[in-house]
Design a protein around this motif. Structure first.
Motif, PDB file in Angstrom:
ATOM      1  N   ARG A  56      53.606   5.341 -69.294  1.00 43.50           N
ATOM      2  CA  ARG A  56      54.209   5.684 -68.000  1.00 43.50           C
ATOM      3  C   ARG A  56      54.999   4.477 -67.487  1.00 43.50           C
ATOM      4  NH1 ARG A  56      52.130  10.929 -66.171  1.00 43.50           N
ATOM      5  NH2 ARG A  56      53.702  10.610 -64.567  1.00 43.50           N
ATOM      6  N   ASP A  57      55.850   4.726 -66.500  1.00 46.28           N
ATOM      7  CA  ASP A  57      56.706   3.642 -65.985  1.00 46.28           C
ATOM      8  C   ASP A  57      55.888   2.483 -65.401  1.00 46.28           C
ATOM      9  OD1 ASP A  57      58.834   5.116 -66.754  1.00 46.28           O
ATOM     10  OD2 ASP A  57      59.363   5.845 -64.748  1.00 46.28           O
ATOM     11  N   ASN A  58      54.658   2.781 -64.924  1.00 45.97           N
ATOM     12  CA  ASN A  58      53.824   1.708 -64.354  1.00 45.97           C
ATOM     13  C   ASN A  58      53.025   0.966 -65.419  1.00 45.97           C
ATOM     14  OD1 ASN A  58      51.821   3.446 -65.098  1.00 45.97           O
ATOM     15  ND2 ASN A  58      51.093   3.882 -63.015  1.00 45.97           N
ATOM     16  N   GLY A  59      53.258   1.298 -66.712  1.00 49.88           N
ATOM     17  CA  GLY A  59      52.579   0.597 -67.803  1.00 49.88           C
ATOM     18  C   GLY A  59      51.340   1.318 -68.318  1.00 49.88           C
ATOM     19  N   ASP A  60      50.840   2.320 -67.558  1.00 60.19           N
ATOM     20  CA  ASP A  60      49.648   3.062 -68.011  1.00 60.19           C
ATOM     21  C   ASP A  60      49.978   3.870 -69.264  1.00 60.19           C
ATOM     22  OD1 ASP A  60      48.364   2.101 -65.839  1.00 60.19           O
ATOM     23  OD2 ASP A  60      48.266   4.021 -64.742  1.00 60.19           O
ATOM     24  N   ILE A  61      48.987   4.050 -70.126  1.00 60.12           N
ATOM     25  CA  ILE A  61      49.139   4.911 -71.301  1.00 60.12           C
ATOM     26  C   ILE A  61      48.442   6.229 -70.999  1.00 60.12           C
ATOM     27  CG2 ILE A  61      48.566   5.209 -73.755  1.00 60.12           C
ATOM     28  CD1 ILE A  61      50.528   2.930 -73.254  1.00 60.12           C
ATOM     29  N   GLU A  62      49.133   7.337 -71.211  1.00 60.82           N
ATOM     30  CA  GLU A  62      48.532   8.642 -70.968  1.00 60.82           C
ATOM     31  C   GLU A  62      48.617   9.481 -72.230  1.00 60.82           C
ATOM     32  OE1 GLU A  62      49.161  12.219 -67.801  1.00 60.82           O
ATOM     33  OE2 GLU A  62      49.692  10.212 -67.153  1.00 60.82           O
ATOM     34  N   MET A  63      47.551  10.230 -72.526  1.00 58.62           N
ATOM     35  CA  MET A  63      47.550  11.082 -73.724  1.00 58.62           C
ATOM     36  C   MET A  63      48.052  12.492 -73.378  1.00 58.62           C
ATOM     37  SD  MET A  63      46.682   9.323 -76.291  1.00 58.62           S
ATOM     38  CE  MET A  63      46.409  10.611 -77.521  1.00 58.62           C
ATOM     39  N   PHE A  64      48.845  13.080 -74.277  1.00 57.71           N
ATOM     40  CA  PHE A  64      49.341  14.444 -74.125  1.00 57.71           C
ATOM     41  C   PHE A  64      49.022  15.241 -75.388  1.00 57.71           C
ATOM     42  CE2 PHE A  64      51.736  12.043 -71.089  1.00 57.71           C
ATOM     43  CZ  PHE A  64      51.866  12.897 -70.002  1.00 57.71           C
ATOM     44  N   THR A  65      48.939  16.553 -75.221  1.00 51.81           N
ATOM     45  CA  THR A  65      48.686  17.432 -76.362  1.00 51.81           C
ATOM     46  C   THR A  65      49.885  18.361 -76.542  1.00 51.81           C
ATOM     47  OG1 THR A  65      46.311  17.368 -75.979  1.00 51.81           O
ATOM     48  CG2 THR A  65      47.126  19.214 -77.293  1.00 51.81           C
ATOM     49  N   SER A 126      59.115  10.853 -64.766  1.00 50.33           N
ATOM     50  CA  SER A 126      60.433  10.276 -64.475  1.00 50.33           C
ATOM     51  C   SER A 126      61.338  10.612 -65.658  1.00 50.33           C
ATOM     52  CB  SER A 126      60.306   8.760 -64.337  1.00 50.33           C
ATOM     53  OG  SER A 126      60.059   8.198 -65.628  1.00 50.33           O
ATOM     54  N   PRO A 127      62.676  10.479 -65.500  1.00 53.56           N
ATOM     55  CA  PRO A 127      63.564  10.755 -66.644  1.00 53.56           C
ATOM     56  C   PRO A 127      63.191   9.911 -67.866  1.00 53.56           C
ATOM     57  CG  PRO A 127      64.840  10.566 -64.626  1.00 53.56           C
ATOM     58  CD  PRO A 127      63.419  10.209 -64.266  1.00 53.56           C
ATOM     59  N   HIS A 128      62.812   8.666 -67.644  1.00 51.15           N
ATOM     60  CA  HIS A 128      62.455   7.798 -68.773  1.00 51.15           C
ATOM     61  C   HIS A 128      61.165   8.268 -69.451  1.00 51.15           C
ATOM     62  CE1 HIS A 128      60.539   4.074 -70.458  1.00 51.15           C
ATOM     63  NE2 HIS A 128      61.673   4.146 -71.135  1.00 51.15           N
ATOM     64  N   GLU A 129      60.189   8.697 -68.643  1.00 50.07           N
ATOM     65  CA  GLU A 129      58.932   9.208 -69.219  1.00 50.07           C
ATOM     66  C   GLU A 129      59.173  10.510 -69.982  1.00 50.07           C
ATOM     67  OE1 GLU A 129      55.978   7.370 -65.732  1.00 50.07           O
ATOM     68  OE2 GLU A 129      56.761   9.419 -65.554  1.00 50.07           O
ATOM     69  N   LEU A 130      60.058  11.358 -69.427  1.00 51.92           N
ATOM     70  CA  LEU A 130      60.378  12.623 -70.109  1.00 51.92           C
ATOM     71  C   LEU A 130      61.011  12.347 -71.473  1.00 51.92           C
ATOM     72  CD1 LEU A 130      60.462  15.744 -69.769  1.00 51.92           C
ATOM     73  CD2 LEU A 130      62.777  15.477 -68.855  1.00 51.92           C
ATOM     74  N   GLU A 131      61.883  11.353 -71.501  1.00 52.53           N
ATOM     75  CA  GLU A 131      62.521  10.994 -72.778  1.00 52.53           C
ATOM     76  C   GLU A 131      61.479  10.443 -73.758  1.00 52.53           C
ATOM     77  OE1 GLU A 131      65.990   8.468 -72.532  1.00 52.53           O
ATOM     78  OE2 GLU A 131      65.996   8.151 -74.714  1.00 52.53           O
ATOM     79  N   SER A 132      60.592   9.572 -73.281  1.00 53.28           N
ATOM     80  CA  SER A 132      59.562   8.995 -74.171  1.00 53.28           C
ATOM     81  C   SER A 132      58.663  10.089 -74.726  1.00 53.28           C
ATOM     82  CB  SER A 132      58.685   7.990 -73.419  1.00 53.28           C
ATOM     83  OG  SER A 132      59.459   6.955 -72.933  1.00 53.28           O
ATOM     84  N   LEU A 133      58.236  10.994 -73.837  1.00 53.60           N
ATOM     85  CA  LEU A 133      57.351  12.080 -74.279  1.00 53.60           C
ATOM     86  C   LEU A 133      58.049  12.936 -75.337  1.00 53.60           C
ATOM     87  CD1 LEU A 133      54.906  14.292 -72.442  1.00 53.60           C
ATOM     88  CD2 LEU A 133      56.922  15.458 -73.307  1.00 53.60           C
ATOM     89  N   THR A 134      59.326  13.241 -75.075  1.00 57.96           N
ATOM     90  CA  THR A 134      60.076  14.100 -76.000  1.00 57.96           C
ATOM     91  C   THR A 134      60.254  13.423 -77.357  1.00 57.96           C
ATOM     92  OG1 THR A 134      61.244  15.101 -74.155  1.00 57.96           O
ATOM     93  CG2 THR A 134      62.309  15.248 -76.314  1.00 57.96           C
ATOM     94  N   ARG A 135      60.605  12.155 -77.324  1.00 60.61           N
ATOM     95  CA  ARG A 135      60.844  11.446 -78.597  1.00 60.61           C
ATOM     96  C   ARG A 135      59.552  11.317 -79.396  1.00 60.61           C
ATOM     97  NH1 ARG A 135      65.759   9.203 -79.433  1.00 60.61           N
ATOM     98  NH2 ARG A 135      67.169   8.901 -77.654  1.00 60.61           N
ATOM     99  N   ARG A 136      58.434  11.044 -78.707  1.00 60.73           N
ATOM    100  CA  ARG A 136      57.179  10.897 -79.446  1.00 60.73           C
ATOM    101  C   ARG A 136      56.732  12.254 -80.019  1.00 60.73           C
ATOM    102  NH1 ARG A 136      53.141   6.882 -80.706  1.00 60.73           N
ATOM    103  NH2 ARG A 136      51.760   8.141 -81.998  1.00 60.73           N
TER     104      ARG A 136
END
Ligand code: NAD
Length: 426
Positions: A56-65, A126-136
């Motif tokens: 996440r933008d604040n540096g936290d790591i979050e898991m998604f399925t 955020s747009p940056h988090e959406l991009e990171s999630l999509t790329r991963r």
């Protein structure tokens, strides 16, 4: 107030995969297919679950399925959208993948069926988090996707930008640009003219044909209600409005708006472009989603999600025609009630096939690196939709069944015939 992107699973009144299997069982009865093949087609071919981290933008790591399911690859590479929603779960993805198999087969395009999704409310990123999630997520899918094995596309909660990130991630992995890896991309990275509008446009083309059953209905006297005001719903509303139909009710996750004299569709689209949804739009009477579905109208277009028309509300629906923009909006119990009432339903695998038809055109254009103009895309879309619509109407007459069963049996027959011609490996 933060509004969840769509209703969580417990608020849905049905399991979509049970709906898909029940529709399949109803249709397959009319066909003379060996029992083993009937059983084979009830199962998804592959199911893939991925759990992955996003910073996440604040540096936290979050898991998604996330999931990707290939229901069938009999007629060609599997094809199907990617959904970002809190309601995503394996049974939903299985159902959507199975419907894609039937949709592509009915449309006569050389694809099997797939679907994918991530359990996430994209509006909380955020747009940056959406991009990171999509790329991963795209990187996790690399073993499954390619332009010749499985080609994703947008669905609820995803859009052309998300497709561009997937295309870029895949291209970076293989070392060269592969536009044909996804469809529904922006035009400047190999998208097709007309793809964004294709699903909603196809829905309205079906509506116009179906209305002919009632003789010369005048568009200006025909009241249309649309549930869902995203890609499918908003495009359907604009296209219906441009043809002179009276769009009297529209709704999204925040509720509905009603004006018996007709809504100003373009001002609603501008409002959504600015605010993200219809919440707070004031030019009409506000109502709940439940009230929206039972408004007095001629045509109801469910264009949000599954399980919206159920045994609980079907007998209160006033529309004489339902054209399904969403996948699986009507449960089998609701189908029975509506059929008994004489409501004519143009089913999802027919009504919303315009999206995958133009996705197919996009894939063909990408593979050939030769692009068509908008007029050509719309001409071919219209031709394909009309062909499917009348094939389904004719099958409904021939087998004396409703349009859903007719569409499904035509599709199942095509896939089953191909299974038998190919034979079972080894
Ligand atoms: P989208 O994300 O662009 O829009 C979804 C809309 O539905 C939004 O207005 C949202 O607010 C609304 N919504 C979500 N949950 C709701 C709820 N519980 N009640 C009322 N409204 C709700 O999605 P989309 O691409 O327009 O897809 C809508 C439906 O059409 C889905 O069922 C999807 O599978 C189907 N579909 C989409 C395409 C396509 O090309 N995008 C093609 C075929 C079928």
């Amino acid at each position: 107030m933060v509004v969840a992107y769509n209703a969580p699973m417990e608020q849905q009144t049905s399991n979509p995969f049970e709906t898909a299997l029940s529709q399949y069982d109803r249709a397959v009865r009319y066909l003379n297919i060996p029992d083993g093949v009937v059983e084979f087609l009830r199962y998804p071919r592959r199911e893939f679950t991925v759990n992955f981290p996003v910073k996440r933008d604040n540096g936290d790591i979050e898991m998604f399925t996330g999931y990707r399911v290939h229901h069938s690859t009999v007629l060609g590479p599997s094809k199907g959208g990617i959904r970002y929603s809190l309601a995503v779960n394996l049974d939903e993805v299985r159902a959507l993948a199975m419907w894609m198999t039937w949709k592509c087969a009915l449309a006569g395009i050389p694809y099997g069926g797939a679907k994918g999704g991530v359990v996430v409310d994209p509006k909380t990123l955020s747009p940056h988090e959406l991009e990171s999630l999509t790329r991963r997520y795209a990187a996790e899918l690399i073993p499954l996707i390619s332009p010749h094995s499985d080609i994703p596309a947008p669905d609820m909660g995803t859009n052309p930008q998300v497709m561009a990130w997937i295309m870029d991630t895949y291209s970076m992995t293989v070392g060269y640009s592969v536009p044909a890896i996804v469809t529904g991309k922006p035009l400047n990275v190999g998208g097709s003219q007309g793809r964004n509008e294709a699903t909603g446009r196809g829905v309205i083309l079906c509506m116009v044909e179906a209305l002919k059953r009632w003789g010369n209905t005048r568009p200006e006297d025909t009241r249309v209600v649309i549930q869902g005001f995203g890609n499918v719903g908003a495009t359907a509303a604009s296209y219906a409005h441009s043809l002179g139909y009276k769009v009297v009710g529209v709704g999204d996750i925040t509720g509905g708006i009603y004006n018996p004299n007709g809504l100003d569709v373009s001002s609603m689209r501008n409002f959504v472009a600015e605010h993200g949804d219809l919440g707070g739009y004031a030019e009409g009477e506000s109502l709940s989603n439940a009230e929206l579905l039972t408004l007095p109208c001629d045509v109801l277009v469910p264009a949000a999600m599954e399980g919206q028309i159920t045994a609980q509300n079907a007998d209160r629906i006033q529309a004489k025609l339902i054209v399904e923009g969403a996948n699986g909006p009507t449960t089998p119990e609701a189908d029975d009630i509506l059929n008994d009432k004489g409501v004519f339903i143009v089913p999802d695998i027919l009504a919303n096939a315009g999206g995958v038809v133009v996705s197919y055109f996009e894939w063909v254009q990408d593979l050939q690196a030769f692009f068509w103009d908008e007029e050509e895309v719309y001409r071919q879309l219209q031709r394909q939709m009309m062909r499917c619509y009348y094939a389904t109407e004719n099958a409904a007459e021939e087998y004396n069944v409703d349009m859903r069963t007719a569409a499904q049996l035509l599709a199942i027959k095509r896939v089953a015939d191909a299974v038998m011609t190919r034979g079972f490996y080894p």
